[in-house]
Write a protein that holds these residues in place. Structure first.
Motif: not given
Ligand SMILES: Cc1ncc(COP(=O)(O)O)c(C=O)c1O
Length: 396
Positions: A155-160, A190-200, A226-228
């Protein structure tokens, strides 16, 4: 005689069969899928690297399953230098690693195989992004491991697609694979998407495998790292990198796994990986001794790739801005780009090869949901890239 873990048939797909036919007929192909830097006039080893490979220390065999200290220290130093380099403030996580927390392997593919052996009982699962790189299924199948997918949606960028990630999790899930930047979408979380994955993953005791082989190749004009996930401590985390992309030296066969996470889980994983690596001892001594010099060569290679990315991306954007119905999907880094294509009669990738001898990959090679997309490498020599792209417009 052979196991069901192998493919049931080895017949080449339609594009490969046509390509072979054209090669046999001596036809010249404009290959827009070339991602081998040593074939694209980039990378390879120069005199300094070849001399480092002749170091006399390379003639002595002193097996060290995790990799020789000199080699692991060179990798740790590379991450240290990168953390201090341009663009570092934008890096997420703690981008440093101790040499003791590194395990050397022959390739990232071997890293995946070792991690599947480390983490999964037969029949257990890993989650991988869709679309992504098509090697996960066969690697997992060989280890008797199942692959489930979570979706990246454009959606205008690839999103999780978080729902798809949650929906794919089960009691058998042992690891979630992140590829940043992803191949072929070039996208990062994005930082938020990464946080969601880590939390899960933390909540369910699931490991993270973060494939960052393209992490040093932001798309120009960006120069930010890039994010690491390097040094992530909350979940057991394995960051993958290697010379194949970092230095443009796939022929050297050196890659690594950087392990972090809660201390006990990390130490247990390191012991397990050391045991597995001891069964294979697959990284040669000369290349380990030469690793400090090989890693130094990354600066020259990355500057050359950056120039290539700049030229080929601007050519691609010119195509996207023209009136031919192509659109370049947004990405952040890596060596490939996804091109949304206008409707043509038949499969565009097949037609491009059949009519114009231009090789591109159809999106479905990467499990792309949309039928109307092709994937191109950004590494080909600009003359070839320019000609190939021009041919694509003649198909519409
Ligand atoms: C995302 C990704 N990971 C890993 C690899 C494999 O790299 P290696 O040559 O280290 O096995 C590739 C190869 O293209 C890739 O695209």
């Amino acid at each position: 005689m052979t196991t069901r873990r192998l493919p049931s048939e080895f017949t080449p797909n339609e594009i490969t069969a046509l390509l072979e036919e054209k090669h046999r007929a001596g036809e010249t192909i404009l290959d827009l899928t070339e991602t081998n830097p040593t074939k694209a006039g980039l990378g390879g080893a120069g005199p300094a690297e070849l001399q480092a490979l002749a170091d006399p220390r390379g003639s002595v065999y002193e097996p060290c399953p995790k990799g020789a200290p000199v080699a692991r220290e060179a990798v740790a130093k590379f991450y240290e230098e990168r953390a201090r380099g341009a663009g570092a403030p934008k890096t997420r996580g703690v981008p440093r690693i101790a040499s003791d927390d590194l395990v050397l392997v022959a390739s990232t593919s071997e890293a995946y195989a070792h991690l599947l052996r480390l983490l999964c009982e037969p029949g257990q699962e890993i989650l991988v992004p869709r679309p992504s790189y098509p090697l996960f299924e066969p690697l997992a199948a060989l280890e008797g491991v199942r692959v489930e997918h979570y979706r990246l949606a454009y959606h205008d960028r690839w999103q999780l697609d978080l729902d798809s990630l949650e929906g794919a999790l089960s009691k058998c899930t042992r690891a979630v694979v992140l590829v940043q930047p992803n191949n072929p979408t070039g996208s990062c979380f994005s930082a938020e998407e990464t946080e969601e994955v880590v939390a899960l993953c933390v909540n369910r005791g699931i490991a993270i495998i973060s494939d960052e082989v393209f992490g040093d190749f932001p798309w120009p004009p960006s120069t930010s790292l890039l994010p690491t996930m390097l040094g992530e401590r909350r979940a057991l985390t394995f960051v993958l990198g290697g010379l194949s992309k970092l230095c443009g030296m796939p022929q050297m066969k050196v890659a690594w796994i950087a392990v972090s996470g809660p201390e006990r889980a990390k130490q247990e994983a390191l012991s397990g990986l050391e045991w597995i690596a001891d069964l294979f001892l697959s990284v040669s001594t000369p290349v380990q001794v030469a690793l400090p010099a090989l890693l130094q060569s990354r600066h020259r290679f990355q500057a050359a790739v950056r120039g290539r990315l700049e030229t080929n991306l601007s050519r691609l954007h010119a195509l996207g801005n023209g009136n031919h119905g192509f659109r370049v999907l947004r990405g952040e880094g890596g060596w490939s780009a996804v091109l949304e294509t206008p409707p043509v009669a038949g499969d565009l990738a097949l037609e491009a090869l059949r009519k114009h001898n231009v090789l591109v990959h159809p999106g479905h090679f990467y499990d792309m949901a949309q039928d109307d997309s092709v994937v191109v490498s950004l590494l080909p020599e600009p003359g070839i890239f320019e000609k190939g792209v021009a041919c694509l417009t003649r198909l519409t």
